[in-house]
Enzyme design. Structure first.
Site, PDB file in Angstrom:
ATOM      1  N   CYS A  94       0.183  30.314  63.069  1.00  0.00           N
ATOM      2  CA  CYS A  94       0.984  31.550  63.055  1.00  0.00           C
ATOM      3  C   CYS A  94       0.113  32.767  63.327  1.00  0.00           C
ATOM      4  CB  CYS A  94       1.705  31.715  61.723  1.00  0.00           C
ATOM      5  SG  CYS A  94       3.061  30.550  61.538  1.00  0.00           S
ATOM      6  N   GLU A  97       4.182  40.590  58.418  1.00  0.00           N
ATOM      7  CA  GLU A  97       2.724  40.566  58.528  1.00  0.00           C
ATOM      8  C   GLU A  97       2.224  41.881  59.128  1.00  0.00           C
ATOM      9  OE1 GLU A  97       1.072  38.394  57.095  1.00  0.00           O
ATOM     10  OE2 GLU A  97       2.463  36.705  56.866  1.00  0.00           O
ATOM     11  N   HIS A 103       6.876  35.898  58.215  1.00  0.00           N
ATOM     12  CA  HIS A 103       6.855  34.587  57.553  1.00  0.00           C
ATOM     13  C   HIS A 103       8.066  34.482  56.623  1.00  0.00           C
ATOM     14  CE1 HIS A 103       2.463  33.419  58.353  1.00  0.00           C
ATOM     15  NE2 HIS A 103       3.148  32.325  58.581  1.00  0.00           N
TER      16      HIS A 103
HETATM   17  N1  PCA Z   1       3.869  28.187  59.933  1.00  0.00           N
HETATM   18  C1  PCA Z   1       2.462  27.885  60.166  1.00  0.00           C
HETATM   19  C2  PCA Z   1       2.389  27.402  61.579  1.00  0.00           C
HETATM   20  C3  PCA Z   1       3.800  27.115  62.001  1.00  0.00           C
HETATM   21  C4  PCA Z   1       4.651  27.741  60.959  1.00  0.00           C
HETATM   22  O1  PCA Z   1       5.892  27.836  60.992  1.00  0.00           O
HETATM   23  C5  PCA Z   1       1.523  29.040  59.806  1.00  0.00           C
HETATM   24  O2  PCA Z   1       1.864  29.831  58.909  1.00  0.00           O
HETATM   25  O3  PCA Z   1       0.452  29.157  60.395  1.00  0.00           O
END
Ligand code: PCA
Length: 209
Positions: A142, A79, A166
């Protein structure tokens, strides 16, 4: 010895596992001479930031890598940015639904990741791990924790290298989700190890003149 704090969330949104948590907990306690501290976060807006900040204060890591599940994405995504807004259709794990809610009232619109994201992508590709930069971490927990940690670091820990990664669903989560991409735990674990090594090489071993 340098330290990396690596976080991942508990399962959310009806899933029984969170592949980010499974991968983070499977990491070794040391990678490339870096001590690894693993931390589970609740998928809960306020508590997730409080949990990360307490660990930053008690562990004083040099590196913070926050990891989360992004179901539907086919690759590991670094990200680039965290934005100052919560806006999700699903509730967090304590039933809270945030809609157009600033994370820090009056805070900056966004923070950039302070990880060397382009160098990390090169290192992941060299290891044949599908990976790309992402320009949105979404507007759920997140992004929330990423913004909260980067906001705290900007104020109190200017030397911390911090950012969000992610990862896709695990294969076992996609058995009844036709055409849904997934990535094996082994590949995610290897990817996280490559990321730690890349952060160290590009942030500490090759300082700019
Ligand atoms: N993914 C979610 C919240 C917790 C996770 O592992 C997100 O992308 O916001």
């Amino acid at each position: 010895m340098k330290k990396a704090l690596i976080t991942a969330f508990d399962p959310f949104g009806g899933e029984t596992i969170n592949p980010a948590l499974e991968a983070v907990m499977a990491l070794p306690n040391e990678i490339d001479g870096i001590k690894i501290i693993k931390l589970e976060l609740p998928t809960v807006y306020i508590k997730s930031i409080d949990t990360v900040i307490s660990a930053l204060e008690s562990e004083c890591p040099d590196i913070l890598i926050m990891v989360g599940q992004a179901g539907g994405r086919p690759n590991v995504t670094l990200e680039r940015v965290a934005i100052n807004i919560d806006d999700a259709t699903i509730p967090d794990n304590e039933g809270k639904r945030h809609s157009d809610t600033p994370i820090v009232e009056g805070g900056p619109v966004a923070y950039f990741s302070t990880l060397p994201i382009k160098d990390i992508i090169k290192a992941l590709h060299k290891n044949e791990i599908p990976a790309a930069i992402s320009d949105s971490a979404g507007t759920f927990v997140c992004n929330h924790v990423s913004y909260g940690a980067l906001h705290y670091a900007a104020k109190y820990l200017p030397m911390l290298k911090a950012g969000f990664v992610h990862i896709p669903f695990a294969p076992k989560q996609t058995l009844n989700k036709p055409k849904m991409p997934s990535m094996s735990k082994e590949t995610v674990v290897q990817g996280l190890e490559v990321i730690v090594t890349a952060v160290v090489s590009f942030s500490y071993r090759n300082p700019l003149p």
